[in-house]
Design a protein around this motif. Structure first.
Motif, PDB file in Angstrom:
ATOM      1  N   ASP A   1       2.384  -3.743  11.190  1.00 16.40           N
ATOM      2  CA  ASP A   1       2.835  -2.810  10.169  1.00 16.40           C
ATOM      3  C   ASP A   1       4.134  -3.346   9.567  1.00 16.40           C
ATOM      4  O   ASP A   1       5.055  -3.730  10.281  1.00 16.40           O
ATOM      5  CB  ASP A   1       3.075  -1.434  10.811  1.00 16.40           C
TER       6      ASP A   1
ATOM      7  N   VAL B   1       1.456  -5.071   5.074  1.00 14.55           N
ATOM      8  CA  VAL B   1       1.352  -5.551   6.457  1.00 14.55           C
ATOM      9  C   VAL B   1       2.096  -6.881   6.577  1.00 14.55           C
ATOM     10  O   VAL B   1       2.484  -7.495   5.586  1.00 14.55           O
ATOM     11  CB  VAL B   1      -0.115  -5.785   6.896  1.00 14.55           C
TER      12      VAL B   1
ATOM     13  N   GLN C   1      -6.150  -0.362   8.639  1.00 14.36           N
ATOM     14  CA  GLN C   1      -5.132   0.316   7.831  1.00 14.36           C
ATOM     15  C   GLN C   1      -4.907  -0.490   6.571  1.00 14.36           C
ATOM     16  O   GLN C   1      -4.950  -1.718   6.582  1.00 14.36           O
ATOM     17  CB  GLN C   1      -3.846   0.395   8.664  1.00 14.36           C
TER      18      GLN C   1
ATOM     19  N   ASP D   1       4.850  -6.468  19.056  1.00 13.61           N
ATOM     20  CA  ASP D   1       5.545  -6.319  17.780  1.00 13.61           C
ATOM     21  C   ASP D   1       5.996  -7.694  17.283  1.00 13.61           C
ATOM     22  O   ASP D   1       5.772  -8.713  17.923  1.00 13.61           O
ATOM     23  CB  ASP D   1       6.720  -5.323  17.891  1.00 13.61           C
TER      24      ASP D   1
ATOM     25  N   ARG E   1       5.264  -2.966  14.339  1.00 15.83           N
ATOM     26  CA  ARG E   1       4.408  -2.883  15.532  1.00 15.83           C
ATOM     27  C   ARG E   1       3.051  -3.485  15.184  1.00 15.83           C
ATOM     28  O   ARG E   1       2.613  -3.499  14.038  1.00 15.83           O
ATOM     29  CB  ARG E   1       4.188  -1.409  15.943  1.00 15.83           C
TER      30      ARG E   1
ATOM     31  N   ALA F   1      -9.120  -4.869   9.683  1.00 17.44           N
ATOM     32  CA  ALA F   1      -7.933  -4.045   9.520  1.00 17.44           C
ATOM     33  C   ALA F   1      -8.332  -2.593   9.477  1.00 17.44           C
ATOM     34  O   ALA F   1      -9.272  -2.219   8.804  1.00 17.44           O
ATOM     35  CB  ALA F   1      -7.193  -4.428   8.245  1.00 17.44           C
TER      36      ALA F   1
ATOM     37  N   LEU G   1      -0.852  -3.815  14.684  1.00 17.87           N
ATOM     38  CA  LEU G   1      -1.855  -2.836  14.239  1.00 17.87           C
ATOM     39  C   LEU G   1      -3.132  -3.016  15.046  1.00 17.87           C
ATOM     40  O   LEU G   1      -3.525  -4.124  15.365  1.00 17.87           O
ATOM     41  CB  LEU G   1      -2.148  -3.049  12.750  1.00 17.87           C
TER      42      LEU G   1
END
Lengths: 311, 353, 286
Positions: free
Chosen positions: B346, B274, B270, B227, B351, B268, B353
């Motif tokens: 994220d 970010v 997601q 993280d 956290r 990525a 990704l």
């Protein structure tokens, strides 16, 4: 009076001269009253004491003290002192009381300090309560024990209850029991002082060192013997020195309880000097005794102070 | 030589949670560093392993044996205190022999083992000196020797280098590491200094606010921080984190960093907001690079130069070697980040990704 | 460090036992002070441990109100001795604190009076009995015998070492930056002492003064030697209560003892943090 070089603190390097003069003047005036009081009570009286101790002067003779030389006897008082059995027995008794009281007080104080060294519920209240005896006026403490040790008093009453028959021990009129009684009162009054000082010392033993010893597998006893006691050595010496010196002064509670009696059974050095001063009024002789004691005590105290300084 | 297992281990002091549900297994002979800022729970964890504190919940096991309620004297744990807790009123020899004496080891055996450990730690010349006047590095070796001589299964070290000046720390670090290799004991090392943890530990457990955030080898936590806290905490300077948005276009997936530009292609899974992370050391000066920030300060430290970069809403640092020509203060610095070096987090949970 | 339950039980039992023994004398005096004459005159057969009929008669008696049971004419009441104790102890404290504080500051800041620490320790170590002959002669010469001010003067000197050493350790502990700041502002050293240092030291001054007061209040021997009638202090007066032909006036003396004992106990508990420092001449601070 010994001169001692004190550290010159607070050297203001940029201080201009005027300021330095102001500091010197202020320092002088601030310390003057204390210096005068010390001179007033130390230097002059001691010279006077030496002078009178060389005479046979008594306040009853009608000769003012400064003309005591008319009764000049040289060192005769000191010679008398050396052969005065009552003086030696008083000195011996003072030593005996000390030899019993001080170890008992140290051991009790140490034991209590162990119980108080870590935190527990009610510590503050119990701590304060334990200190009460040392704050009672010694003369009043003497009177408390005077009442306790009456033949019709509570101690005999307690003993009667335990033994089932009426106990009427005359504590204060039996030489040995009277000495025992005054010793009990001294232990009662000054054990809290020992406790207070020894606890302060014990608390200052580093916690992590004790923890380290635990982790190395040392039992409580070993830790106490190898870590706590060695680190408290100086404090124990200070505490003992304080009590030893105070013991020479013991007067109030003893005198109130027994007046030094029966006979001379509880006559310590201070009571002896008092009696000679008040009852026999040979002040030249008293001055000689007092000086002898002062010299002994000065030597003892210098040794103790040196030890204290190192701490 | 013991395996330590911590299971759901926690400690509360009144309302304050010092440690919450820690799960960690420290292998036999492993050197694990508990790393985190002060108040993160690392010392609490260590004190519970040693038995100085009782856990509020959870369990500690040594080689499968539950340790809850076992007094510290019987855990077989060696502890090196932050200030070493040397018995300063004793000689070096007496310090070393203390544990053996306490455990009732015979006299000749004590002499032999003390001599042995003293030789190993180069303490032989000062065996009869009083411990009070010794220098810090000798005190440290003595502290280690005093614990090591009783051959504890587990060695706990509580910030042993925090009292040492910086120049000496490097020496001590390598010394400690080589000592650990010789003793082969399970070692738990508490520190707030990421450099110590990185250079010595087999694995690092990063903690913050009573929680275990990540456990891994130094390279794992460095390269793949779980993280943003770990990302920032590990490395000097820590990882740069710029907020941006994942966008897809013809040239693949990119992160839009607003005024700083648009990154090269990234991998990525997601979209959306970010945090775009990269190590200052991974910055590549590139006149044609996709990213540009203004230089606010240039710090030259010997072989390295650190550029402090700003652009509306973003701050970053770049570490270059001093041979590289650098732009001056106030100028614009263009650079690129190799796709493999980019770490995305994220924006909400922080956290990885 | 956790301690076992059995240790806790042992701890409380041992402390309770010690306290029980340690409180008996005080409790007994308390009980006697509130007993009516019939109870405290008991010769041991029908001894009561706690007053059956608690009364304030003993206190009334020492302040001059004879009761029907206790018809003894006191040649003087407790009022004057209490006044004597208060005056001599208070002014003695004032003397010791003034001279002691000033000298402690002079030494701590300007290095003046380097001979004082040791001289005062020695002064403290001497048994008063051993220097009383010259003091009695001097006090007689100066007309100070049997006056509260004469007593206050000797108390001030005897307790000067405590005042000095306590204040010295406090001054040594006090950071000098604040004083320096005031100096830079252009205040004179004297003004700094009065306006900056002393106000900051108020708690230290208060606890030192209480400590010194307790010592003065507790004296018996000096008052016994230097007062005869008009200004005898409480302990001297108390002892004299028994030498009359009435025999021991237990209850009256217990009441007086209680009056004498209460103030120092309360003060002592109030300053218990500083007791160690005072009693060991600053060798130990806690």
């Amino acid at each position: 009076m010994t001169d001692m070089t004190s550290p010159m603190p607070h050297a203001r390097t940029d201080a201009p001269d005027a300021e330095g003069r102001e500091e010197r003047r202020l320092g002088f005036w601030l310390t003057l009253p204390a210096q005068l009081l010390v001179l007033f009570i130390a230097l002059f009286p001691i010279l006077m004491q030496i002078y009178i101790s060389l005479t046979d002067w008594s306040p009853l003779d009608g000769i003012p003290w400064y003309r005591a030389y008319e009764l000049w006897i040289g060192l005769l008082n000191y010679a008398d002192l050396a052969g005065d059995p009552r003086f030696w027995s008083a000195l011996w008794r003072t030593g005996l009381v000390m030899a019993i009281c001080v170890p008992v007080q140290v051991l009790l104080g140490l034991g209590l300090a162990i119980l108080f060294v870590d935190d527990f519920r009610g510590k503050r209240v119990l701590y304060s309560t334990i200190l009460v005896p040392m704050m009672v006026v010694p003369a009043v403490a003497g009177y408390m024990f005077f009442m306790l040790f009456q033949s019709g008093g509570p101690i005999n009453d307690l003993l009667s209850m335990i033994s089932g028959q009426r106990v009427t021990i005359a504590w204060l009129s039996d030489p040995d029991l009277a000495l025992f009684a005054v010793i009990v009162s001294d232990i009662w009054q000054w054990t809290p002082l020992m406790f207070l000082i020894l606890l302060a010392g014990m608390v200052s033993v580093p916690q992590d060192q004790q923890m380290a010893a635990v982790l190395l597998g040392a039992s409580w006893g070993r830790r106490f013997r190898t870590i706590v006691l060695p680190r408290m050595k100086t404090i124990i010496i200070i505490a003992v020195a304080i009590r030893v010196i105070e013991n020479f002064k013991v007067f109030d509670n003893f005198y109130i309880m027994t007046g030094g009696g029966p006979g001379v059974a509880t006559e310590t050095i201070s009571i002896y000097i008092y009696k000679v001063t008040q009852q026999e009024l040979i002040w030249g002789y008293v001055a000689a005794i007092a000086l002898a004691i002062l010299i002994v005590l000065s030597v003892v105290s210098m040794l103790a102070i040196r030890k204290m300084r190192k701490a | 030589m013991t395996e330590i297992v911590m299971e759901n281990l926690g400690k509360d002091f009144g309302d304050f949670t010092a440690l919450a549900g820690m799960n960690l297994t420290i292998g036999d002979g492993e050197f694990v560093a508990l790393l985190g800022p002060s108040g993160c729970g690392k010392s609490t964890t260590m004190n519970m392993i040693a038995g100085m504190l009782d856990p509020s919940h959870g369990e500690i096991r040594f080689d499968g044996r539950p340790m809850n309620g076992v007094p510290m004297a019987r855990r077989g744990v060696g502890f090196v205190f932050q200030n070493y807790a040397i018995f300063t009123h004793m000689s070096v020899r007496e310090n070393l022999a203390y544990g053996l004496r306490a455990q009732g080891v015979g006299r000749s055996e004590i002499t032999r083992r003390v001599a042995e450990i003293a030789e190993l730690l180069q303490l032989t010349p000062m065996l009869d000196r009083r411990a009070a006047g010794l220098s810090v590095n000798i005190l440290q070796r003595l502290a280690i020797g005093r614990s090591a001589v009783v051959e504890p299964a587990i060695f706990l070290l509580d910030e042993p280098l925090s009292n040492v000046d910086a120049a000496f720390r490097a020496v001590m670090r390598s010394e400690l590491k080589s000592l650990q290799r010789q003793f082969r004991q399970t070692m738990v090392y508490v520190t707030h200094d990421q450099l110590e943890a990185m250079t010595m530990a087999d694995r690092i457990a990063v903690m913050d606010h009573g929680r275990l955030l990540q456990v891994g080898t130094p390279l794992e936590v460095y390269n793949h921080p779980a993280d943003t806290f770990v990302a920032r905490f590990i490395g000097a300077p820590g990882m740069n984190l710029l907020s941006g948005q994942v966008v897809s276009s013809d040239s693949g997936t990119q992160v839009d960093l607003g005024a700083a530009g648009r990154s090269g292609p990234v991998m990525a899974a997601q979209g959306g907001d970010v945090l775009f992370g990269f190590r200052p050391e991974e910055v590549q000066p590139d006149p044609a690079g996709p990213l540009a920030m203004q230089v606010s300060m240039v710090e030259r430290i010997g072989a390295r130069t650190i550029l402090h970069l700003v652009t509306q809403g973003h701050e970053a640092k770049a570490v270059l070697d001093s041979e590289t020509p650098t732009p001056g203060q106030g100028e614009v610095f263009r650079f690129s980040i190799p796709a493999a070096s980019v770490r995305l987090f994220d924006a909400k949970t922080e956290r990885a990704l | 460090m956790q301690r076992s339950l059995s240790f806790e039980i042992f701890r409380y039992t041992a402390i309770a036992l010690f306290l029980a023994l340690s409180l008996i004398p005080t409790a007994w005096m308390l009980s006697m002070a509130f007993k009516p004459i019939a109870e405290w005159q008991s010769s041991g057969v029908d001894l009561t441990w706690w007053p059956n009929n608690p009364t304030l008669d003993n206190f009334r008696f020492i302040f001059g109100h004879s009761s029907s049971d206790l018809i003894v004419a006191l040649d003087r009441t407790a009022g004057r001795p209490i006044l004597a104790s208060l005056l001599s102890a208070s002014f003695g404290t004032a003397i010791a604190m003034t001279a002691g504080t000033a000298a402690a500051y002079g030494l701590s800041r300007f290095g003046f009076g380097g001979n004082l620490p040791l001289a005062l320790i020695q002064l403290r170590l001497f048994p008063p009995m051993a220097v009383m002959i010259p003091v009695m002669i001097m006090w007689a010469f100066l007309g100070l015998i049997d006056t509260w001010w004469g007593l206050a003067l000797i108390y001030g000197i005897v307790t000067l070492p405590f005042a000095f050493w306590l204040m010295k350790t406090f001054f040594d502990d006090m950071p000098r930056e604040i004083e320096d700041a005031a100096l830079v502002e252009g205040c004179s050293r004297w003004r700094v002492f009065l306006r900056v240092t002393l106000p900051m030291m108020r708690p230290a001054l208060a606890s030192s003064a209480l400590f010194v007061f307790i010592l003065n209040w507790s004296d018996y021997l000096i008052a016994l030697l230097l007062t005869t009638r008009d200004w005898v202090t409480i302990p001297v007066y108390m002892a004299s209560l028994s030498s009359s032909m009435t025999g021991q006036l237990y209850g009256a003396k217990a009441a007086l003892g209680l009056i004498a004992a209460v103030p120092p106990v309360i003060m002592g508990i109030a300053i218990q943090k500083q007791l160690v420092r005072g009693l060991t001449f600053g060798a130990l601070k806690e």
